[in-house]
Write a protein that holds these residues in place. Structure first.
Motif, PDB file in Angstrom:
ATOM      1  N   VAL A  48       0.872  -1.173   0.000  1.00 36.98           N
ATOM      2  CA  VAL A  48       0.000   0.000   0.000  1.00 36.98           C
ATOM      3  C   VAL A  48       0.911   1.226   0.000  1.00 36.98           C
ATOM      4  O   VAL A  48       1.757   1.370   0.885  1.00 36.98           O
ATOM      5  CB  VAL A  48      -0.928   0.026   1.234  1.00 36.98           C
ATOM      6  CG1 VAL A  48      -1.725   1.310   1.278  1.00 36.98           C
ATOM      7  CG2 VAL A  48      -1.854  -1.176   1.229  1.00 36.98           C
ATOM      8  N   GLN A  49       0.740   2.058  -1.023  1.00 35.10           N
ATOM      9  CA  GLN A  49       1.526   3.283  -1.117  1.00 35.10           C
ATOM     10  C   GLN A  49       0.687   4.432  -0.579  1.00 35.10           C
ATOM     11  O   GLN A  49      -0.472   4.589  -0.960  1.00 35.10           O
ATOM     12  CB  GLN A  49       1.902   3.572  -2.567  1.00 35.10           C
ATOM     13  CG  GLN A  49       2.805   2.518  -3.167  1.00 35.10           C
ATOM     14  CD  GLN A  49       3.026   2.735  -4.650  1.00 35.10           C
ATOM     15  OE1 GLN A  49       2.073   2.830  -5.419  1.00 35.10           O
ATOM     16  NE2 GLN A  49       4.280   2.829  -5.037  1.00 35.10           N
ATOM     17  N   LEU A  50       1.282   5.214   0.311  1.00 35.83           N
ATOM     18  CA  LEU A  50       0.600   6.359   0.904  1.00 35.83           C
ATOM     19  C   LEU A  50       1.444   7.603   0.725  1.00 35.83           C
ATOM     20  O   LEU A  50       2.667   7.550   0.856  1.00 35.83           O
ATOM     21  CB  LEU A  50       0.394   6.160   2.409  1.00 35.83           C
ATOM     22  CG  LEU A  50      -0.401   4.970   2.897  1.00 35.83           C
ATOM     23  CD1 LEU A  50      -0.341   4.895   4.416  1.00 35.83           C
ATOM     24  CD2 LEU A  50      -1.834   5.070   2.436  1.00 35.83           C
ATOM     25  N   THR A  51       0.793   8.708   0.446  1.00 35.28           N
ATOM     26  CA  THR A  51       1.430  10.010   0.549  1.00 35.28           C
ATOM     27  C   THR A  51       0.623  10.767   1.588  1.00 35.28           C
ATOM     28  O   THR A  51      -0.601  10.881   1.473  1.00 35.28           O
ATOM     29  CB  THR A  51       1.415  10.774  -0.790  1.00 35.28           C
ATOM     30  OG1 THR A  51       2.114  10.000  -1.769  1.00 35.28           O
ATOM     31  CG2 THR A  51       2.082  12.128  -0.650  1.00 35.28           C
ATOM     32  N   ILE A  52       1.315  11.219   2.619  1.00 33.65           N
ATOM     33  CA  ILE A  52       0.641  11.984   3.665  1.00 33.65           C
ATOM     34  C   ILE A  52       1.390  13.298   3.858  1.00 33.65           C
ATOM     35  O   ILE A  52       2.580  13.405   3.554  1.00 33.65           O
ATOM     36  CB  ILE A  52       0.534  11.192   4.988  1.00 33.65           C
ATOM     37  CG1 ILE A  52       1.897  10.714   5.471  1.00 33.65           C
ATOM     38  CG2 ILE A  52      -0.406  10.020   4.835  1.00 33.65           C
ATOM     39  CD1 ILE A  52       1.858   9.971   6.805  1.00 33.65           C
ATOM     40  N   GLU A  53       0.654  14.292   4.335  1.00 31.65           N
ATOM     41  CA  GLU A  53       1.288  15.585   4.578  1.00 31.65           C
ATOM     42  C   GLU A  53       0.880  16.106   5.941  1.00 31.65           C
ATOM     43  O   GLU A  53      -0.162  15.718   6.481  1.00 31.65           O
ATOM     44  CB  GLU A  53       0.938  16.595   3.480  1.00 31.65           C
ATOM     45  CG  GLU A  53      -0.502  16.983   3.394  1.00 31.65           C
ATOM     46  CD  GLU A  53      -0.806  17.945   2.257  1.00 31.65           C
ATOM     47  OE1 GLU A  53       0.085  18.227   1.447  1.00 31.65           O
ATOM     48  OE2 GLU A  53      -1.946  18.418   2.192  1.00 31.65           O
ATOM     49  N   GLY A  54       1.715  16.968   6.467  1.00 32.96           N
ATOM     50  CA  GLY A  54       1.456  17.557   7.772  1.00 32.96           C
ATOM     51  C   GLY A  54       2.738  18.153   8.320  1.00 32.96           C
ATOM     52  O   GLY A  54       3.767  18.200   7.640  1.00 32.96           O
ATOM     53  N   GLU A  55       2.683  18.567   9.559  1.00 25.59           N
ATOM     54  CA  GLU A  55       3.870  19.085  10.227  1.00 25.59           C
ATOM     55  C   GLU A  55       4.841  17.925  10.478  1.00 25.59           C
ATOM     56  O   GLU A  55       4.425  16.775  10.615  1.00 25.59           O
ATOM     57  CB  GLU A  55       3.486  19.753  11.555  1.00 25.59           C
ATOM     58  CG  GLU A  55       2.575  20.948  11.398  1.00 25.59           C
ATOM     59  CD  GLU A  55       3.213  22.073  10.597  1.00 25.59           C
ATOM     60  OE1 GLU A  55       4.431  22.323  10.771  1.00 25.59           O
ATOM     61  OE2 GLU A  55       2.498  22.683   9.783  1.00 25.59           O
ATOM     62  N   HIS A  56       6.110  18.253  10.566  1.00 27.00           N
ATOM     63  CA  HIS A  56       7.147  17.230  10.755  1.00 27.00           C
ATOM     64  C   HIS A  56       6.828  16.314  11.938  1.00 27.00           C
ATOM     65  O   HIS A  56       6.906  15.085  11.825  1.00 27.00           O
ATOM     66  CB  HIS A  56       8.514  17.893  10.947  1.00 27.00           C
ATOM     67  CG  HIS A  56       9.614  16.925  11.229  1.00 27.00           C
ATOM     68  ND1 HIS A  56      10.163  16.113  10.259  1.00 27.00           N
ATOM     69  CD2 HIS A  56      10.243  16.597  12.394  1.00 27.00           C
ATOM     70  CE1 HIS A  56      11.092  15.347  10.797  1.00 27.00           C
ATOM     71  NE2 HIS A  56      11.168  15.626  12.097  1.00 27.00           N
TER      72      HIS A  56
END
Length: 161
Positions: A48-56
């Protein structure tokens, strides 16, 4: 900040939702998810490939939660995190304390037996196919431990090349 991950999940109902839940609960956002159910590995797991974003800090917490939940992170931002090793033992495997053999391999830091298949032949010698997952850079350590165990227990070992 964005992070790209490749995880291995069991191909059973509910696994994808278990991996997605911590993302929002820890303050990150899901950008993309690619669930490749057609590409099962030898253990029946799917990538399962995920791209997630947010603060470090949020992304760090998500990765830590994945690890705590037992999800295997194979790749992070294009960097492979785990290697797979396949080896074969031949000999009187069961008579030579199978549990001890498995425990000694699993006791190595960053190493885990993912699958252990044994072919018994009555009282004759047996064959065991062992699939091992290890952190990058530990392959030689695993081969050395396997060789040590095989010599001590008088087993023939065949490692991948």
């Amino acid at each position: 900040m964005r992070i790209n991950l490749v995880l291995e999940l069991m191909d059973t109902p509910g696994q994808l939702i278990k991996v997605l839940n911590p993302i929002s609960s820890l303050g990150a956002n899901l950008v993309t998810v690619i669930h490749k159910r057609d590409y099962k590995n030898e253990n029946g797991n799917v990538p399962v490939q995920l791209t997630i974003e947010g603060e470090h800090e949020d992304l760090k917490n998500v990765v830590e939660r994945f690890e705590k939940l037992g999800f295997s992170i194979i790749e992070m931002d294009g960097v492979v995190k785990k290697e797979k090793i396949t080896t074969i033992f031949f000999g009187h495997i069961v008579d030579q304390d199978l549990r001890d053999t498995m425990d000694r391999i699993n006791d190595l830091d960053g190493v885990e037996i993912a699958a252990f298949d044994i072919k018994l032949n009555g009282e004759e010698e047996s064959t065991a196919l062992i699939n091992i997952e290890t952190d990058i850079g530990k392959k030689q350590t695993v081969f050395d431990k396997i060789a040590e165990i095989a010599e001590e227990k008088n087993l023939l070992v065949i490692n991948e090349v």
